[in-house]
Design a protein around this motif. Structure first.
Motif, mmCIF file in Angstrom:
data_model
loop_
_atom_site.group_PDB
_atom_site.id
_atom_site.type_symbol
_atom_site.label_atom_id
_atom_site.label_comp_id
_atom_site.label_asym_id
_atom_site.label_seq_id
_atom_site.Cartn_x
_atom_site.Cartn_y
_atom_site.Cartn_z
ATOM 1 N N TYR A 5 0.857 -1.180 0.000
ATOM 2 C CA TYR A 5 0.000 0.000 0.000
ATOM 3 C C TYR A 5 0.892 1.228 0.000
ATOM 4 N N GLU A 6 0.568 2.221 -0.815
ATOM 5 C CA GLU A 6 1.349 3.454 -0.857
ATOM 6 C C GLU A 6 0.412 4.653 -0.941
ATOM 7 N N MET A 7 0.820 5.766 -0.353
ATOM 8 C CA MET A 7 0.092 7.027 -0.497
ATOM 9 C C MET A 7 1.052 8.185 -0.333
ATOM 10 N N LYS A 8 0.713 9.292 -0.957
ATOM 11 C CA LYS A 8 1.505 10.514 -0.847
ATOM 12 C C LYS A 8 0.692 11.534 -0.061
ATOM 13 N N LEU A 9 1.349 12.241 0.827
ATOM 14 C CA LEU A 9 0.716 13.292 1.620
ATOM 15 C C LEU A 9 1.361 14.621 1.260
ATOM 16 N N SER A 10 0.520 15.632 1.012
ATOM 17 C CA SER A 10 0.994 16.986 0.728
ATOM 18 C C SER A 10 0.490 17.903 1.829
ATOM 19 N N PHE A 11 1.379 18.726 2.371
ATOM 20 C CA PHE A 11 1.037 19.620 3.468
ATOM 21 C C PHE A 11 1.050 21.066 3.003
ATOM 22 N N SER A 12 0.003 21.811 3.376
ATOM 23 C CA SER A 12 -0.100 23.225 3.050
ATOM 24 C C SER A 12 -0.804 23.925 4.200
ATOM 25 N N GLY A 13 -0.079 24.738 4.935
ATOM 26 C CA GLY A 13 -0.666 25.390 6.099
ATOM 27 C C GLY A 13 -1.112 24.357 7.110
ATOM 28 N N LYS A 14 -2.407 24.374 7.466
ATOM 29 C CA LYS A 14 -2.957 23.393 8.401
ATOM 30 C C LYS A 14 -3.668 22.262 7.676
ATOM 31 N N SER A 15 -3.521 22.199 6.371
ATOM 32 C CA SER A 15 -4.205 21.175 5.577
ATOM 33 C C SER A 15 -3.247 20.073 5.138
ATOM 34 N N CYS A 16 -3.789 18.876 5.052
ATOM 35 C CA CYS A 16 -3.044 17.722 4.559
ATOM 36 C C CYS A 16 -3.904 17.043 3.501
ATOM 37 N N THR A 17 -3.336 16.808 2.326
ATOM 38 C CA THR A 17 -4.059 16.190 1.229
ATOM 39 C C THR A 17 -3.438 14.836 0.911
ATOM 40 N N VAL A 18 -4.291 13.820 0.787
ATOM 41 C CA VAL A 18 -3.844 12.479 0.426
ATOM 42 C C VAL A 18 -3.979 12.328 -1.082
ATOM 43 N N THR A 19 -2.892 11.944 -1.754
ATOM 44 C CA THR A 19 -2.922 11.734 -3.200
ATOM 45 C C THR A 19 -2.154 10.463 -3.537
ATOM 46 N N GLY A 20 -2.321 10.003 -4.742
ATOM 47 C CA GLY A 20 -1.527 8.896 -5.245
ATOM 48 C C GLY A 20 -1.664 7.607 -4.473
ATOM 49 N N CYS A 21 -2.868 7.270 -4.020
ATOM 50 C CA CYS A 21 -3.061 6.026 -3.283
ATOM 51 C C CYS A 21 -3.039 4.843 -4.249
ATOM 52 N N THR A 22 -2.170 3.891 -3.988
ATOM 53 C CA THR A 22 -2.082 2.699 -4.828
ATOM 54 C C THR A 22 -1.981 1.455 -3.959
#
Length: 62
Positions: free
Chosen positions: A24-41
């Motif tokens: 399982y893999e996922m990428k997390l991107s952080f911006s300010g107080k937000s966290c976005t999950v992308t690229g889940c495989t």
């Protein structure tokens, strides 16, 4: 994990049930107080799946 705003990180998990390997893999991107999950495989044996959901259950601190 400690990251600065605007940074990304990659999380992965590999395990087996004795017959099949699961990745399982996922990428997390952080911006300010937000966290976005992308690229889940997910890779099951030799099958590569890209329509996998990732979930963040808890964020401690920011």
């Amino acid at each position: 994990m400690s990251l600065k705003a605007g940074k990304r990180c990659h999380l992965s998990d590999v395990h087996t049930d004795g017959n099949t390997v699961y990745i399982y893999e996922m990428k997390l991107s952080f911006s300010g107080k937000s966290c976005t999950v992308t690229g889940c495989t997910k890779v099951v044996g030799s099958t590569y799946l890209t329509s996998v959901e990732g979930t963040i259950y808890r964020v401690v601190g920011y």
